[in-house]
Design a protein around this motif. Structure first.
Motif, short mmCIF file in Angstrom:
data_model
loop_
_atom_site.label_atom_id
_atom_site.label_comp_id
_atom_site.label_asym_id
_atom_site.label_seq_id
_atom_site.Cartn_x
_atom_site.Cartn_y
_atom_site.Cartn_z
N PRO A 166 -11.16 4.96 13.17
CA PRO A 166 -12.43 5.01 12.44
C PRO A 166 -13.10 3.65 12.42
O PRO A 166 -12.44 2.63 12.27
N ARG A 225 -5.50 0.74 13.68
CA ARG A 225 -6.60 0.40 14.58
C ARG A 225 -6.09 -0.39 15.79
O ARG A 225 -6.48 -0.15 16.93
N TYR A 231 -4.68 0.38 7.78
CA TYR A 231 -5.86 0.66 8.61
C TYR A 231 -5.90 -0.31 9.81
O TYR A 231 -6.12 0.10 10.95
N GLN A 232 -5.62 -1.57 9.53
CA GLN A 232 -5.63 -2.58 10.60
C GLN A 232 -4.54 -2.30 11.65
O GLN A 232 -4.77 -2.39 12.85
N THR A 292 -15.33 2.50 10.30
CA THR A 292 -15.34 1.94 8.94
C THR A 292 -14.43 2.79 8.08
O THR A 292 -14.27 3.98 8.34
N PRO A 293 -13.81 2.21 7.10
CA PRO A 293 -12.92 2.98 6.24
C PRO A 293 -13.60 4.22 5.68
O PRO A 293 -14.71 4.14 5.15
N GLY A 294 -12.93 5.31 5.84
CA GLY A 294 -13.47 6.56 5.29
C GLY A 294 -14.33 7.32 6.26
O GLY A 294 -14.60 8.49 6.08
N LEU A 319 -6.04 5.18 5.47
CA LEU A 319 -7.13 4.84 6.38
C LEU A 319 -8.40 4.57 5.58
O LEU A 319 -9.15 3.63 5.86
N ALA A 320 -8.63 5.43 4.57
CA ALA A 320 -9.83 5.29 3.73
C ALA A 320 -9.80 3.97 2.95
O ALA A 320 -10.85 3.38 2.67
N GLY A 337 -8.71 1.15 4.02
CA GLY A 337 -9.19 0.07 4.89
C GLY A 337 -8.39 -1.22 4.78
O GLY A 337 -8.92 -2.29 5.06
N GLY A 338 -7.14 -1.10 4.38
CA GLY A 338 -6.33 -2.31 4.21
C GLY A 338 -5.42 -2.56 5.39
O GLY A 338 -5.78 -2.36 6.55
N GLU A 389 0.87 -1.19 0.00
CA GLU A 389 0.00 0.00 0.00
C GLU A 389 0.89 1.23 0.00
O GLU A 389 1.99 1.22 0.54
#
Length: 690
Positions: free
Chosen positions: A674, A665, A661-662, A676-678, A654-655, A657-658, A646
Motif C-alpha cells: 500500500p 513494504r 508496514y515498513q 499509504t497506510p490504510g 499495515l494500517a 504504518g509503523g 506493535e
C-alpha cells in the motif's frame, strides 16, 4: 579432585561387588597357592635332600624309614620313636661332589672338609683339625641312604603340582571375574553418563562442542574401563602378592623380613613422585584428545563450507597445532615412564639381594649357618616374587593416572546440575498461553523486556522482527529450555514453573527451519519409535500433510532409509516429514520456526495447505521472516530489541504504518505494498528493492 574421583569410582565398583569380591578371593587363594612353592622347596631341601647329613643310628627294627647298608640297618636320628633304642652313630657327609660314610660320631661337621686315603679331615674356623676313618659311597650306597626320602620328596612334588593347578584355576577365575565386573561397571557408567547428558539443560550444550561430549562418553569411559581391568587387576594382585610375600618372608626368617621392608617406602615415594608429574601431563593429553574430536566433528559437519571458502589449509593448520601439542605432551609422558619404568624395579631388586647376601655372608651358607640353605633358597625365591607384582604395578602407573584423569572428566560432566526426569504425564491441555511481564537474560543483558501477550486455543500468533529481536527466546521460554528472571508464563492458567518440563513438552510440537532427521526410515522419523504412535497413525500423518505425493518417487516409499540427517532428501521433503511428525504427536501447542524459509515457491503451496491441516484446533506460534506466510494469523507481535513494539492482525498493522508496514513494504516491493497506510494497493514505478 582425586578424592572425589576415587569415591565415585568406588561407588561404581560396589555395583558389581559380588563379582569383584569373588575375583579378589580367587586372587588371594591363587597368591597363597603360588607362594606355597618356595615352602615346599625349603622342606624338600632341608628335610630331605640336606637332611642326609643328620646323624644316623644303627637299629635292629626294619621299616620304610630304615636304611640297609653294608649288611647293617640304620635310621635317621630324628625318626626314632620315643623310647626306641639307638645303636652306634654313623654319618653321611658331602665332600665336594662325593659323599662319604663315617662309622663314628662326628660332634661338629662345620668347617672345611677333605677326603683322602680313607680319612675324612674336618678343619674348623679356629684351625683345629679332626680326622675320621671314612669310606666313599658308591651310587648304590648313596641311594640306599636317600631311599627313605623318596616317598617324602614325591609327596612334596604332588603337593607342588596340586598348588600349581589351584594357582592356574584361580588366575583364570580372577581374570575372568575381574574383567566381567569391569565390563559391568563401565556399561553402567556409560549408561549413566548418557542418561545424564539427556538431563543436562539445553544451554549447557551452547558452550561445549559435540565432539567434546562424545569424547567423554567414549574415550574417557574406555580409559576408566582400563582402570578396572588392567590397573585394578595389577594393583590388587600386586598388593595382595606383596602382603603374601612379606608374610612368607617373616615366616621364613623374621630378620630377613625386616631387612626387606625398606622396599615399601621406596615404592610409596615413587608413586607420589610419578603422579605429581603424570596427572599434569595426562590432564592436557585428555583435553587435547577431546579438542581433536571436536575439531574433526566440526570439520565433517561443515565440510561444504570449508571447501567453498577454501579454508582447507587453515583448518589443517588448526588441527596440526592441536595434534602437535598432543604429541608433545605424549612424549613428556613417554620420558617420565622411561625414567620411572621397571628398570628402577631391577635396581631395587638387586639392592635387596645384595643386602641379604651382605648381611648373612657367603661363608655362612652351610648346614649349620645362621639360616639353613633351604631357608635361603626359599627366601631368594620369595624375594624374587616380591618384585614381579611391583613391576606389574609400576608398568600400570601410566594407565592408572590416565584413567584417573579420564574418570575425573567423566564425573565432572556428571556433576553438572541436570534436570530431573519425572515419570508419568499430564492430560492434554487446551493450549491457552499467557506471558505476563516476562523479562529474560541469557547472561547479564536482558534479551526480552516486559513481554505480555495472550494466545488462546486454536489461535495463530506470529512473531516477527529483525535478527536478535527476541523471537527464538520466547520459544525457548515456552519450551522451558530456560526460565525467565521476571514475570510468569502460564498454560491454561497454570504457571509453567509448577509443572515438570517433560509433562509440558509432551503436548508441544515444533517444526524447525532446517528440520532434524534421525538415521532410520521416513516413517520412523515421524513416529520417533514412540509406542503410542502406531504405524497407521504415522502413515495417516504423512498423507494428511501431502507428503505421500512428494515421496511417491522413492523406491520404498515411507520405509525409505534416511541417512545422515536426511541429506539424500530435498529441503521440501524433509520439511513435510517434520510436519507429519508434529501432526502424529498431536500437540496442543505448535511452534513453526521459519518453517517455509528454505522452500521453493512450488513446494510452498503444498506446505501452506499442510500448515492449515497442522494448525487446526491448536495454539500455533509462527516465527516468520517471510511476512506473506502470516497474513491469516490471528495476532502478529512485532519485536524490536526484546520488546513488543506493535501488535495486531496483518491489516491492522499495515494500517498503522509503523515498523511492520515498513518491513512488509521492503519485502514485497512498493509496487505491491500500500502506498499509504490504510490505502489499497497502489501502482508505483518504484522497482522491487529486493
Amino acid at each position: 579432585m582425586h578424592t572425589h574421583t576415587g569415591k565415585a569410582l568406588f561407588k561404581y565398583a560396589l555395583t558389581a561387588k559380588r563379582t569383584f569380591i569373588l575375583a579378589l578371593v580367587m586372587l588371594a587363594i591363587g597368591v597363597a597357592a603360588e607362594l606355597a612353592g618356595p615352602f615346599i622347596a625349603r622342606s624338600m631341601i632341608d628335610d630331605h635332600m640336606l637332611a642326609i647329613e643328620q646323624p644316623f643310628y644303627e637299629t635292629t627294627a626294619k621299616d620304610d624309614l630304615t636304611v640297609d647298608y653294608d649288611g647293617r640297618t640304620f635310621k635317621r636320628g630324628d625318626r626314632f620313636a620315643e623310647g626306641e633304642s639307638k645303636g652306634a652313630e654313623v654319618r653321611v657327609l658331602q665332600v665336594g661332589r662325593s659323599f662319604v660314610f663315617v662309622d663314628a660320631a662326628v660332634p661338629d661337621v662345620s668347617g672345611d672338609r677333605s677326603f683322602a686315603d680313607g680319612v675324612l679331615t674336618l678343619t674348623g674356623k679356629d684351625g683345629v683339625r679332626s680326622e675320621y676313618p671314612a669310606q666313599k659311597l658308591s651310587a648304590t650306597g648313596l641311594f640306599a641312604f636317600y631311599k627313605p626320602e623318596v616317598p617324602g620328596i614325591m609327596s612334596l612334588i604332588i603337593w607342588y603340582l596340586v598348588f600349581l593347578a589351584i594357582s592356574i584355576v584361580m588366575e583364570f577365575g580372577k581374570t575372568y571375574w575381574l574383567q566381567s565386573s569391569a565390563n559391568h561397571v563401565i556399561r553402567k557408567l556409560r549408561m549413566d553418563v548418557y542418561a545424564h547428558i539427556q538431563r543436562l539443560p539445553v544451554h549447557f550444550f551452547d558452550n561445549l562442542p559435540a565432539g567434546k561430549v562424545v569424547s567423554r562418553v567414549t574415550n574417557d569411559t574406555e580409559a576408566v574401563k582400563e582402570l578396572f581391568i588392567a590397573v585394578l587387576a595389577n594393583f590388587f594382585s600386586g598388593i595382595i602378592n606383596m602382603l603374601g610375600v612379606y608374610v612368607a618372608l617373616f615366616i621364613l626368617d623374621v630378620r630377613l623380613g625386616l631387612i626387606c621392608l625398606f622396599v615399601v617406602p621406596i615404592i610409596y615415594l615413587w608413586v607420589v613422585f610419578y603422579r605429581k608429574f603424570a596427572t599434569k601431563y595426562n590432564t592436557i593429553i585428555r583435553s587435547r584428545l577431546s579438542e581433536i574430536n571436536a575439531i574433526i566433528n566440526e570439520s565433517i559437519q561443515g565440510m561444504s563450507i570449508i571447501r567453498i571458502f577454501r579454508r582447507e589449509s587453515q583448518t589443517k593448520e588448526e588441527f596440526e597445532n592441536l595434534n602437535n601439542d598432543y604429541m608433545k605432551h605424549q612424549n613428556k609422558m613417554l620420558n617420565l615412564n622411561a625414567f620411572t619404568s621397571h628398570n628402577l624395579v631391577n635396581v631395587i631388586r638387586n639392592l635387596a639381594f645384595a643386602t641379604v647376601l651382605w648381611y648373612f655372608g657367603s661363608a655362612q651358607l652351610d648346614a649349620t649357618s645362621v639360616i639353613s640353605l633351604g631357608v635361603l633358597y626359599a627366601f631368594v625365591d620369595v624375594l624374587g616374587r616380591l618384585f614381579q607384582p611391583i613391576t606389574g604395578m609400576v608398568n600400570q602407573l601410566a594407565a592408572l593416572d590416565s584413567s584417573m584423569v579420564s574418570a575425573g572428566r567423566v564425573f565432572a560432566l556428571m556433576d553438572e546440575p541436570g534436570e530431573d526426569v519425572v515419570d508419568g504425564s499430564m492430560p492434554r491441555y487446551k493450549g491457552n498461553v499467557e506471558f505476563k511481564d516476562v523479562s529474560f537474560a541469557y547472561k547479564k543483558d536482558y534479551v526480552l523486556k516486559n513481554i505480555s501477550f495472550e494466545a488462546k486455543q486454536g489461535q495463530t500468533v506470529a512473531l516477527v522482527g529483525h535478527t536478535g529481536s527476541g523471537k527464538s527466546s520466547i520459544i525457548n521460554l515456552l519450551f522451558r529450555f530456560y526460565d525467565p528472571q521476571k514475570g510468569t508464563i502460564t498454560i491454561d492458567g497454570k504457571p509453567v514453573t509448577e509443572l515438570p518440563k517433560q509433562w509440558i513438552r509432551q503436548h508441544m510440537g515444533i517444526v524447525l527451519q532446517d528440520p532434524y532427521l534421525f538415521t532410520g526410515t521416513i516413517l520412523s522419523n515421524v513416529t520417533l519409535g514412540d509406542e503410542r504412535i502406531s504405524r497407521k497413525t504415522g502413515e495417516k500423518a504423512l498423507i494428511d500433510v501431502g507428503a505421500d505425493r512428494i515421496l511417491a518417487h522413492l523406491p520404498k516409499g515411507m520405509d525409505e532409509p534416511v541417512v545422515e540427517k536426511g541429506s539424500t532428501l530435498s529441503a521440501g521433503e524433509r520439511q513435510l516429514i517434520s510436519f507429519a511428525r508434529a501432526l502424529a504427536f498431536d500437540p496442543a501447542i505448535l511452534i513453526l520456526d521459519e518453517a517455509t524459509a528454505n522452500i521453493d515457491t512450488e513446494t510452498e503451496a503444498l506446505i501452506q495447505s499442510a500448515l492449515e491441516v497442522l494448525k487446526r484446533g491448536r495454539t500455533t506460534f509462527i516465527i516468520a521472516h517471510r511476512l506473506s506466510t502470516i497474513r491469516s494469523a490471528d495476532q502478529i507481535l512485532v519485536l524490536h530489541r526484546g520488546e513488543i513494539v506493535e501488535r495486531g492482525t496483518h491489516e491492522e498493522l499495515l494500517a498503522l504504518g509503523g515498523r511492520y508496514y515498513q518491513m512488509y513494504r521492503l519485502q514485497l516491493g512498493a509496487a505491491e505494498a500500500p502506498a499509504t497506510p490504510g490505502a489499497g494497493p497502489a501502482i508505483s514505478p518504484v522497482a522491487n528493492p529486493s
